[in-house]
Each structure stands twice: as C-alpha cells, then as structure tokens.
Design a protein around this motif. Structure first.
Motif, short mmCIF file in Angstrom:
data_model
loop_
_atom_site.label_atom_id
_atom_site.label_comp_id
_atom_site.label_asym_id
_atom_site.label_seq_id
_atom_site.Cartn_x
_atom_site.Cartn_y
_atom_site.Cartn_z
N MET A 317 -43.26 24.04 42.71
CA MET A 317 -44.44 23.38 42.17
C MET A 317 -44.77 22.07 42.86
N ILE A 318 -43.77 21.29 43.26
CA ILE A 318 -44.04 19.94 43.77
C ILE A 318 -44.95 19.95 45.00
N PRO A 319 -44.72 20.81 46.03
CA PRO A 319 -45.68 20.81 47.15
C PRO A 319 -47.10 21.17 46.73
N LEU A 320 -47.25 22.07 45.75
CA LEU A 320 -48.58 22.43 45.27
C LEU A 320 -49.18 21.31 44.43
N PHE A 321 -48.34 20.58 43.69
CA PHE A 321 -48.82 19.39 42.99
C PHE A 321 -49.40 18.39 43.98
N THR A 322 -48.74 18.26 45.13
CA THR A 322 -49.23 17.32 46.15
C THR A 322 -50.64 17.67 46.57
N SER A 323 -50.90 18.95 46.81
CA SER A 323 -52.25 19.37 47.20
C SER A 323 -53.26 19.07 46.10
N SER A 324 -52.87 19.27 44.84
CA SER A 324 -53.78 18.98 43.73
C SER A 324 -54.08 17.50 43.64
N TYR A 325 -53.06 16.66 43.82
CA TYR A 325 -53.27 15.22 43.76
C TYR A 325 -54.16 14.73 44.91
N LEU A 326 -53.96 15.29 46.10
CA LEU A 326 -54.80 14.90 47.22
C LEU A 326 -56.25 15.33 47.00
N SER A 327 -56.43 16.53 46.46
CA SER A 327 -57.79 16.99 46.17
C SER A 327 -58.45 16.10 45.12
N MET A 379 -44.54 12.29 47.18
CA MET A 379 -44.28 13.65 46.71
C MET A 379 -43.29 14.38 47.60
N ASN A 380 -43.34 14.16 48.90
CA ASN A 380 -42.37 14.78 49.80
C ASN A 380 -40.96 14.27 49.54
N ARG A 381 -40.85 12.97 49.25
CA ARG A 381 -39.53 12.43 48.91
C ARG A 381 -39.02 13.03 47.60
N ALA A 382 -39.94 13.17 46.62
CA ALA A 382 -39.54 13.78 45.35
C ALA A 382 -39.11 15.23 45.55
N HIS A 383 -39.82 15.95 46.41
CA HIS A 383 -39.45 17.35 46.67
C HIS A 383 -38.10 17.44 47.36
N ALA A 384 -37.84 16.53 48.30
CA ALA A 384 -36.55 16.56 49.00
C ALA A 384 -35.40 16.25 48.03
N ARG A 385 -35.59 15.28 47.15
CA ARG A 385 -34.55 14.96 46.18
C ARG A 385 -34.33 16.12 45.20
#
Length: 392
Positions: A317-327, A379-385
């Motif tokens: 979900m986190i990478p897809l959340f990133t796309s939603s936040y950017l949009s 968000m990428n840092r959160a996904h990596a963690r």
C-alpha cells in the motif's frame, strides 16, 4: 583481436566512449545535436521577443511591491509586500491544504477500505457506491459541488455545531485553537525536542534488532512528551481558544474560509476513494493461509489485522499511497477555480502584473517539485523501514 586486445585496434578512450553511446553512436549524437540546436533556437527567439516588448529576463521582480491583496495567508502579508513574499504565501497555502488533505483522505480512505471488505453486505455496498461515484466523476465538478455546499451552510447566528467548539457556517469552518505564552512555548518546545532526540538515539542504539520493543518504548516516550505538555498546561503555559458567537461574527479559535473548506473537502473525498481501493487490494493480497494460521493460533480478528495482515499489506500500500498523495498535491492547483489563493493563483497574478511569465512558471515548477520530491522521500523511507520490519 589486435595487439591491444580490442576488436579492430580501437584505442581505449574511443572504446569507452563507444560503450557509453551504445549502438549507432552517430545517430544518437545527431539526435542530441538536434535537441541542443532546437533548445538554442527557442531560447534565442524567447530572448528576442522579450527584448522586443521591453521585458528584461531575471528574478529581480521578486523584491518589488506586489500591490495586490491575498485573502488568506499563514504569514504576515500586505499589498506593500514583495512578489516573493506573495509567492511564499501561496506556496504555504498549497502546502497546508495538501498536508491536511493527505491526512484527512487517509483517515477516510482507510475506513472505507475496511468497509469494502466488511462481511456486512449493506456496509460493503454503501462503501462501493461511494467509491465508484467519486472515482467516476471529475474532480473539478466535485470542487464546484463542495463550494456550492459550503455556501449553503447556515449563517453565523445559526451555525451548525456537531461537536463542542466545531462550527460550520457560510463564512467557513471554525475550530478550537491553542495559545502559548512566550516562556511556556520555549520551555515546551525545548522539552519535547529533547525527549524526541533522546528517544531517537535510544531506539537506534539499544533496540536496533527488536522492532516490537522499539515501537512499544517509542509509544511510552511519546506519552511522556504528552505528559510534559500537560504539566505545562497545568501551570498555565497555554490556553485553549474556543470559537464563540459575537454579534454577526465568531471570535476565538481557528477560522478556515469557505474556499479552503471546499477545497479541502473536495481533495480529501476525491483521494479517499482511491485510497480505499488501495487498502482493499492490499489486504486482499495477503495470502489466506496466513490468516487461517493466525486463527489456528487463537488470535482474535483485531490481532490478526494488526499483527499479520497490515504489516504485509503496508508493503503493497505505501508506494500506492505515495502516488495518491502526489496526485492530491498536484490537483490542489484546481483551487484557482473556486477562488482559494494557492500557489497557481498567486503566480498567475504575479506573471500578469510583471510580465515575467517564464520566470514565474519556473518558480512554480520548482516549488511543486520540491513539495512532491519531499513527499516521495518521506514515503520511500517509510516503505523501506516497513519492508525491513516485515523481513525481520
């Protein structure tokens, strides 16, 4: 193979250059030269046209007085302020509505995503109708709808108050506010900063390989920080300002204009539909066997969701959340349609008054890139963690 050990006796420097270009180096060099020539031609024409109409390229206009008002700002601003300060005010307005919208959209979207997989057919059906309706109507139309809805709120004297201190009226949204005295603000900020810094060092050093204990200890430290703020409050360090009716207006608290409220509701509701589908698909992607294994161990449904399903679903979900936040951040530029003074609105006004359209557009692009790249980094840092935690 030649004496140099390379096909055809190609010199080392030329061989390395050919490896950079790959196959058909002459064609690639020709395309690159064409792109450079086109850029130089367009740049020359642009400078020539600017000289012809008397416009001097540069960013010196940022220090000139703007001579226009902004209805809603987070910083002190007047018509005598500079164009640079006006653009800063617009950027802060965009950042405010984007951050608030992301938080609100996440809360609504997660709740809807869980409702979509509910065993109750009425709840699941209502959530599906909501998601399909929002996803299949234009965002601009939704913003117009929310703008008209906010305008139909009751007047100040008959403001709708669903919760104590929360007022809805045709003049906007009113919320409670916190007011700090100068000394208590300094003490509270220093105390919380020291606690969080100490917590970060402690968790990084002593609990590097124990994620569950690290989360528990971090939660306790946050409670300690909250207790410190409560002590400051008990000593009279800050006070709560409640919105109150006073004649034809509301005094105290925080006030959000109707334009801000309409934009916030529109962006949050629109993005929440996409986030709901992300949550639903992420949860359904977890293998059923792991859920059955957790049930066989005697875990309750809430424990299964918290300990088994969500940690694995978050990786999806986190990478897809990133796309939603950017949009959502980029879609905030539609605020110009309902009169909210965001970055696009103020930059357009700046370009019209100064004639420096190219420079204004470059500033706007740079600000949006900065905001979106910051969101992506976090968000990428959160996904990596999260990925490391699940693997551990």
């Amino acid at each position: 193979m030649s004496a140099q050990g390379r096909p055809g006796g190609i010199p080392p420097g030329l061989n390395r250059f050919q490896s950079w270009l790959g196959k058909r180096p002459l064609l690639q060099l020709g395309v690159l030269a064409g792109l450079i020539a086109g850029a130089l031609f367009l740049g020359h024409n642009l400078i020539t046209n600017m000289d012809r109409v008397g416009i001097t390229p540069g960013f010196s206009f940022l220090w000139r007085p703007a001579n226009f008002e902004i209805g809603e700002t987070l910083i002190a601003y007047s018509a005598q302020s500079s164009f640079g300060r006006a653009i800063l005010a617009g950027a802060l307005n965009t950042a405010l509505v984007s951050i608030t919208g992301c938080i609100l959209a996440t809360l609504i979207g997660v709740a809807l995503g869980l409702a979509r997989i509910s065993a109750n057919p009425v709840v699941a059906g209502m959530a599906r109708i909501y998601v399909e309706t929002i996803r299949n109507t234009p965002l601009l139309l939704q913003l117009f709808f929310w703008s008209a809805t906010v305008q139909t709120f009751p007047p100040i004297r008959r403001a709708f108050e669903p919760l104590p201190g929360l007022l809805f009226s045709n003049r906007g949204l009113f919320l409670p506010s916190l007011g700090f005295s100068a000394g208590s603000w300094t003490i509270a900020t220093a105390a919380v900063t020291a606690i969080l810094l100490a917590a970060w060092v402690f968790l990084r050093v002593s609990m590097k390989d124990r994620p569950r204990q690290r989360r528990r200890t971090g939660f306790l430290l946050l409670l300690a920080a909250g207790a410190g703020l409560a002590v400051v409050a008990a000593l009279g360090g800050f006070s709560v300002g409640w919105p109150q009716h006073k004649g034809f207006n509301v005094t105290g608290g925080l006030a959000a204009t109707p334009e801000f409220a309409a934009l916030l509701f529109g962006l949050a509701v629109n993005s929440s539909a996409g986030i709901a589908e992300i949550v639903r698909s992420g949860i359904e992607a977890v293998p059923k066997g792991q859920i059955e294994a957790a049930r066989s161990l005697g875990l309750r449904q809430g424990q299964i969701m918290r300990l088994v399903i969500l940690p694995q679903a978050l990786r999806i979900m986190i990478p897809l959340f990133t796309s939603s936040y950017l949009s959502l951040t980029k879609n905030s530029s539609l605020a110009v349609a309902i009169g909210y003074p965001d970055l696009v609105s103020i930059v357009n006004t700046t370009a019209n008054q100064t004639g420096q359209a190219l420079e204004a557009i470059m500033i706007m692009i740079g600000i949006y890139l900065t905001i979106n790249l910051t969101v992506s980094l976090v968000m990428n840092r959160a996904h990596a963690r999260q990925s490391l935690t699940v693997r551990g």
